[in-house]
Design a protein around this motif. Structure first.
Motif, short mmCIF file in Angstrom:
data_model
loop_
_atom_site.label_atom_id
_atom_site.label_comp_id
_atom_site.label_asym_id
_atom_site.label_seq_id
_atom_site.Cartn_x
_atom_site.Cartn_y
_atom_site.Cartn_z
N UNK A 341 0.83 -1.21 0.00
CA UNK A 341 0.00 0.00 0.00
C UNK A 341 0.86 1.25 0.00
N UNK A 342 0.51 2.19 -0.87
CA UNK A 342 1.32 3.40 -1.03
C UNK A 342 0.49 4.65 -0.71
N UNK A 343 1.08 5.54 0.08
CA UNK A 343 0.51 6.87 0.29
C UNK A 343 1.04 7.79 -0.80
N UNK A 344 0.16 8.57 -1.40
CA UNK A 344 0.58 9.55 -2.40
C UNK A 344 0.73 10.92 -1.73
N UNK A 345 1.65 11.72 -2.27
CA UNK A 345 1.95 13.03 -1.71
C UNK A 345 1.44 14.15 -2.60
N UNK A 346 1.12 15.28 -1.95
CA UNK A 346 0.73 16.51 -2.66
C UNK A 346 -0.32 16.25 -3.73
N UNK A 347 -1.52 15.98 -3.27
CA UNK A 347 -2.60 15.66 -4.20
C UNK A 347 -3.91 16.27 -3.73
N UNK A 348 -4.87 16.22 -4.61
CA UNK A 348 -6.22 16.68 -4.30
C UNK A 348 -7.15 15.48 -4.44
N UNK A 349 -7.94 15.22 -3.39
CA UNK A 349 -8.89 14.11 -3.39
C UNK A 349 -10.29 14.67 -3.25
N UNK A 350 -11.11 14.47 -4.26
CA UNK A 350 -12.48 14.99 -4.26
C UNK A 350 -12.51 16.48 -3.93
N UNK A 351 -11.54 17.20 -4.50
CA UNK A 351 -11.48 18.65 -4.34
C UNK A 351 -10.74 19.13 -3.10
N UNK A 352 -10.34 18.23 -2.22
CA UNK A 352 -9.68 18.62 -0.98
C UNK A 352 -8.18 18.34 -1.08
N UNK A 353 -7.36 19.36 -0.79
CA UNK A 353 -5.92 19.21 -0.88
C UNK A 353 -5.37 18.38 0.29
N UNK A 354 -4.43 17.49 -0.03
CA UNK A 354 -3.82 16.62 0.98
C UNK A 354 -2.30 16.66 0.83
N UNK A 355 -1.61 16.70 1.99
CA UNK A 355 -0.15 16.61 1.95
C UNK A 355 0.27 15.19 1.55
N UNK A 356 -0.33 14.22 2.17
CA UNK A 356 -0.15 12.82 1.75
C UNK A 356 -1.37 12.02 2.20
N UNK A 357 -1.72 11.00 1.44
CA UNK A 357 -2.92 10.24 1.76
C UNK A 357 -2.99 8.97 0.92
N UNK A 358 -3.69 7.98 1.48
CA UNK A 358 -4.09 6.84 0.67
C UNK A 358 -5.30 7.26 -0.16
N UNK A 359 -5.55 6.53 -1.24
CA UNK A 359 -6.70 6.82 -2.09
C UNK A 359 -7.51 5.54 -2.26
N UNK A 360 -8.76 5.69 -2.72
CA UNK A 360 -9.63 4.51 -2.82
C UNK A 360 -10.62 4.65 -3.97
N UNK A 361 -11.27 3.53 -4.25
CA UNK A 361 -12.25 3.45 -5.33
C UNK A 361 -13.31 4.53 -5.18
N UNK A 362 -13.62 5.19 -6.30
CA UNK A 362 -14.63 6.24 -6.29
C UNK A 362 -14.06 7.63 -6.11
N UNK A 363 -12.79 7.74 -5.67
CA UNK A 363 -12.18 9.05 -5.46
C UNK A 363 -11.85 9.71 -6.80
N UNK A 364 -12.03 11.03 -6.83
CA UNK A 364 -11.52 11.86 -7.92
C UNK A 364 -10.21 12.44 -7.45
N UNK A 365 -9.12 12.18 -8.16
CA UNK A 365 -7.79 12.56 -7.68
C UNK A 365 -7.03 13.37 -8.73
N UNK A 366 -6.18 14.27 -8.24
CA UNK A 366 -5.33 15.08 -9.11
C UNK A 366 -4.07 15.41 -8.35
N UNK A 367 -2.96 15.49 -9.06
CA UNK A 367 -1.68 15.82 -8.44
C UNK A 367 -1.53 17.34 -8.37
#
Length: 373
Positions: A341-367
């Protein structure tokens, strides 16, 4: 169309084939029809029973042991059918099929591919064909893949690899990784929990992701979806998620020319399609697949930087529509690695900015920052 629907249809086919086989025996004893017609009908009914019953573990996503047993049964049936000397193998395959029917209700449904993404529509070609026809096409192409010696070997190699592996419990992520693309993409399968998993029982792909691009209606293509270029993600640049060394590039596999039909390219020499493996850290290897042939901008031995273009998103190998398959594993050999399992860094998940986070099915993601961390 979910696993429960596919499971129900396959079980009905298996049970109907068994009943019709009994009816055929009665007809044969009472009205004495032409023997050639009886033999052909019997073979068709037995084949329908075998492939429907022995693919039930995949439809319900049962444990790997049941899947392996089903695969063994199919191989035995094929050998018995084409090698008269080993005709007894047919009887063994039929017994395995009966066993699958009897225990099928106890299979654990570990994943429903549509349970968390009901808003995702079937691609246009599959939607127009309808549920039943689509299931038949998918099942038929899966069966035909077993007759491709390259794919059969790869499947058996993967099963053998999974048998000898167990989940890695002590994993501590060393590297920092960004999403392997620009713009906003959707995760249609994948996550770190069993309910979201791409393929929980497939050890190297337990934490894999399938990424696509969708519009505001969650459609993944324009027009009717019959052409590869109709799909939003087709031809998009795929990037390296971190610094590393390219250790494997597989090219030369065609893009499957029937996107959105939910069928598999059973003629492909590699079910993974065109892929790349990059070593980022010790026991942290990135695997990305289904690239357009001849689109790679790297070769084996190259050192790559985060955000560097690797190739273009395509539809090669076992791909029901253009998408990016992405996962990390702890071994350079695709078949021998454990998924991690990998945490991604500096991304946006469903419009919310994250420093690092896991992601999952159904998420809209952008770097947010592809090149810098």
């Amino acid at each position: 169309m979910n696993r429960e629907s596919i499971f129900s249809i396959l079980k009905n086919i298996a049970e109907a084939s068994a009943i019709l086989q009994i009816v055929l025996i009665v007809i044969e004893r009472t009205i004495n029809p032409p023997q050639d017609l009886v033999n052909i009908t019997r073979i068709l009914l037995i084949t329908g029973f075998i492939f429907a019953s022995l693919t039930l573990p995949w439809a319900k996503n049962a444990s790997i042991l049941f899947k392996l047993l089903g695969l063994i049964g199919i191989v035995l049936y094929i050998l018995g059918l084409f090698l008269p000397k080993y005709f007894f193998l047919l009887a063994i395959a039929i017994l395995i099929g009966v066993f699958m029917i009897l225990i099928s209700n106890s299979f654990e449904n570990t994943q429903d591919v549509n349970s968390k993404k009901d808003s995702f529509l079937l691609p246009g070609p599959a939607e127009r064909a309808g549920k039943i026809k689509t299931i038949i096409k998918y099942s038929s192409s899966s069966i035909l893949s077993l007759f491709n010696p390259f794919q059969l070997f790869q499947m058996l190699y993967q099963v053998i690899g999974m048998i000898r592996l167990s989940e890695r419990k002590d994993f501590q992520q060393k590297g920092k990784y960004t999403l392997p693309f620009t713009g906003e993409w959707i995760i249609v399968s994948g996550g770190i929990e069993k309910k979201d998993s791409h393929s929980w029982d497939v050890i190297n792909q337990r934490y894999a992701y399938d990424f696509v691009i969708a519009d505001w209606e969650n459609k993944r293509h324009i027009n009717n979806g019959d052409n590869l270029k109709d799909y939003y993600c087709y031809g998009k640049n795929i990037l390296s998620p971190g610094d590393g060394k390219v250790i494997k590039v597989r090219d030369g596999i065609r893009d499957y020319p029937r996107p959105g039909t939910m069928t598999l390219d059973f003629l492909a020499r590699d079910f993974r399609g065109n892929f790349v493996i990059i070593e980022h850290e010790n026991k942290e290897y990135c695997f990305m697949a289904h690239f357009i042939p001849s689109s790679f901008e790297v070769k084996e031995g190259d050192f790559v930087k985060r955000g560097q273009i690797i190739g273009k998103c395509g539809n090669s190998g076992h791909s029901t529509e253009p998408h990016l398959h992405f996962h990390f594993q702890d071994h350079p050999n695709f078949y021998l690695g454990r998924g991690i399992p990998i945490k991604f860094s500096n991304l946006k998940i469903n419009g919310e900015e994250k420093i690092d986070s896991y992601i999952k099915k159904g998420d809209s993601v952008a770097s947010l920052h592809t090149l810098e961390l």
